[in-house]
Design a protein around this motif. Structure first.
Motif, PDB file in Angstrom:
ATOM      1  N   PRO A  53       1.521 -24.968  39.051  1.00 50.64           N
ATOM      2  CA  PRO A  53       0.683 -24.508  40.166  1.00 50.64           C
ATOM      3  C   PRO A  53      -0.152 -25.624  40.791  1.00 50.64           C
ATOM      4  O   PRO A  53      -0.338 -25.654  42.014  1.00 50.64           O
ATOM      5  CB  PRO A  53      -0.204 -23.445  39.500  1.00 50.64           C
ATOM      6  CG  PRO A  53       0.576 -22.959  38.331  1.00 50.64           C
ATOM      7  CD  PRO A  53       1.333 -24.144  37.840  1.00 50.64           C
ATOM      8  N   LEU A 105       0.121 -26.687  44.649  1.00 49.63           N
ATOM      9  CA  LEU A 105      -1.078 -26.602  45.481  1.00 49.63           C
ATOM     10  C   LEU A 105      -1.402 -27.952  46.107  1.00 49.63           C
ATOM     11  O   LEU A 105      -1.784 -28.036  47.293  1.00 49.63           O
ATOM     12  CB  LEU A 105      -2.241 -26.108  44.625  1.00 49.63           C
ATOM     13  CG  LEU A 105      -3.561 -25.845  45.336  1.00 49.63           C
ATOM     14  CD1 LEU A 105      -3.396 -24.764  46.389  1.00 49.63           C
ATOM     15  CD2 LEU A 105      -4.637 -25.445  44.324  1.00 49.63           C
ATOM     16  N   ASP A 112      -4.541 -19.336  41.274  1.00 48.11           N
ATOM     17  CA  ASP A 112      -4.275 -19.928  42.588  1.00 48.11           C
ATOM     18  C   ASP A 112      -5.497 -19.833  43.489  1.00 48.11           C
ATOM     19  O   ASP A 112      -5.802 -20.771  44.252  1.00 48.11           O
ATOM     20  CB  ASP A 112      -3.084 -19.218  43.240  1.00 48.11           C
ATOM     21  CG  ASP A 112      -1.768 -19.558  42.544  1.00 48.11           C
ATOM     22  OD1 ASP A 112      -1.736 -20.565  41.824  1.00 48.11           O
ATOM     23  OD2 ASP A 112      -0.794 -18.803  42.719  1.00 48.11           O
TER      24      ASP A 112
END
Length: 441
Positions: free
Chosen positions: A306, A310, A343
């Protein structure tokens, strides 16, 4: 005492029950085998005495004189004091074995003369010892008796009993070891199910595996059904929380902006009430979401993937500034957190760093005991000491205190605290702000 306390340990109950049954079975088997051996040995002695009586009867010479046609004083009937004796009486006449000498057997009871086979009778030996006696009464008044010492019965039984006890003891130990092994193997699926539930609780898996023994399969199915129900309740609760947040925060924000206009709230009381209402709404939303999160299993998610995704997305989003996001997250490092919440928290922090940096942002992560700490640093202007102290105050709207660090930091702080973590802000070695997000590992 609770029902669980009354039940106690299944392993102990099974072992005690098995050992009690094994001990009972061995005692009953020992007694039964002992009785069989006693009857067998007694039968052998009776057969030997009966054979001696038959030999004596066949060796009697016909006539009024009590006489044997041949010598029947074979061992052990010829050893004095051996207890193995025979005696033939007719009236006052008597013939006896060499083991009797001048003494006579005191036969206290004898069978009727019409019986055709030797029968047991009561007698005492010449020295008053107990004997095993067999007697036959002939029609002419002749009484033929043969005896054996009680030691001939008890001696072999004692030796056989010792051997039998040793054998049964070894058998008992083997059976006890087998019972222990059987209980351990039988309860192993429950231990495995406990480990699988621990993995579910720790977030390493979402459900209990379906392949289970037939006796455990219904329990595993019920556990999976409960996990599914909790997951559904969690999703429903989070949906309600999100709807309530969107439904209340926007009107409150609009009302707050309207009251900030000149003349709308001269003494500031309405603004204070709106701020109090906003804090109360966020407080109850936090409690509702916390209750939902604690009602279901947490998912463990690795951070490297993640964070890399990102970083790439935000580099493209801030391409006009030429922002470079460096990632230093060890592979395999994971946090017990919902992917959507992760997130949202990382997105808020990294986006703030990209917004206020000059060109460089660095994201690193490391384990800290049972927690995971993610650090987001930038080379921007950062925050002064007063701003950092204001940001550290709980229950305050961060965007009202520090321009540029708005709702994102407040949402991130609330989410981190829901998971038992937190958010700390300080100066970075790169010159800007460093945000340290702590989450359970």
């Amino acid at each position: 005492m609770t029902a669980l306390g009354q039940i106690g340990s299944l392993r102990r109950r099974l072992l005690l029950g098995a050992l009690a049954l094994i001990a009972t079975a061995l005692v009953v088997a020992g007694l039964a085998i002992g009785l069989i051996l006693a009857r067998f040995v007694r039968g052998q002695i009776d057969q030997r005495l009966d054979a001696q009586i038959v030999s004596l009867v066949s060796g009697l010479e016909p006539g009024p004189t009590l006489r044997l046609s041949r010598d029947l004083d074979a061992p052990p009937f010829d050893r004095p004091g051996s207890g193995w004796t025979w005696q033939v009486t007719r009236g006052s006449a008597r013939l006896g074995s060499g083991s009797l000498g001048e003494r006579a057997l005191a036969v206290t009871s004898a069978p009727q003369a019409d019986e055709d086979r030797p029968r047991p009778a009561d007698a005492t030996g010449p020295r008053g010892e107990a004997l095993i006696l067999r007697v036959l009464a002939l029609p002419d008044g002749t009484v033929v008796a043969a005896s054996a010492p009680r030691a001939a019965l008890y001696g072999p039984l004692r030796e056989a009993g010792l051997a039998l006890a040793a054998s049964l003891g070894v058998l008992g130990l083997c059976l006890a070891a087998g019972a222990v092994a059987q209980v351990r193997l039988g309860l192993r699926p429950l231990d495995r199910l406990r480990q699988e539930l621990e993995s579910v609780r720790a977030g390493r898996r979402e459900r209990v595996p379906d392949p289970q023994p037939a006796e455990v399969r219904p329990l595993a199915a019920e556990i999976n059904a409960l996990l599914d129900q909790n997951a559904a309740q969690l999703a429903q609760a989070r949906t309600h929380v999100a709807n309530l947040a969107h439904g209340l925060k926007t009107p409150l924000a609009t009302l707050s902006l309207a009251l900030s206009e000149p003349g709308r709230d001269p003494d500031g009381r309405l603004s204070q009430l709106v701020a109090q209402l906003d804090r109360g709404v966020r407080h109850h939303l936090r409690r509702a979401r916390s209750a939902a999160l604690t009602g279901a299993a947490r998912i463990r998610i690795e951070l490297a993937g993640p964070v890399a995704d990102l970083a790439g997305a935000l580099e493209r989003l801030h391409a006009d500034k030429g922002v470079r996001v460096t990632c230093a997250v060890p592979p395999g490092l994971a946090a017990a957190c919902d992917p959507q919440d992760l997130d949202e928290m990382l997105g808020n922090l990294v986006d703030n760093a990209c917004t206020w940096c000059r060109r460089a942002v660095r994201v690193s992560a490391e384990g800290s005991g049972s927690d995971v700490v993610v650090a987001i640093e930038d080379d921007g202007p950062g925050l002064g000491p007063e701003a950092l102290a204001a940001v550290a105050q709980r229950g305050r709207r961060l965007d009202e205190r520090v321009p540029g660090h708005g709702f994102g930091l407040a949402i991130t702080t609330e989410l981190a605290e829901l998971y038992g973590g937190g958010l700390a802000l300080d100066r970075s070695a790169m010159g800007g702000l460093r945000a340290r997000l702590r989450l359970p590992g």
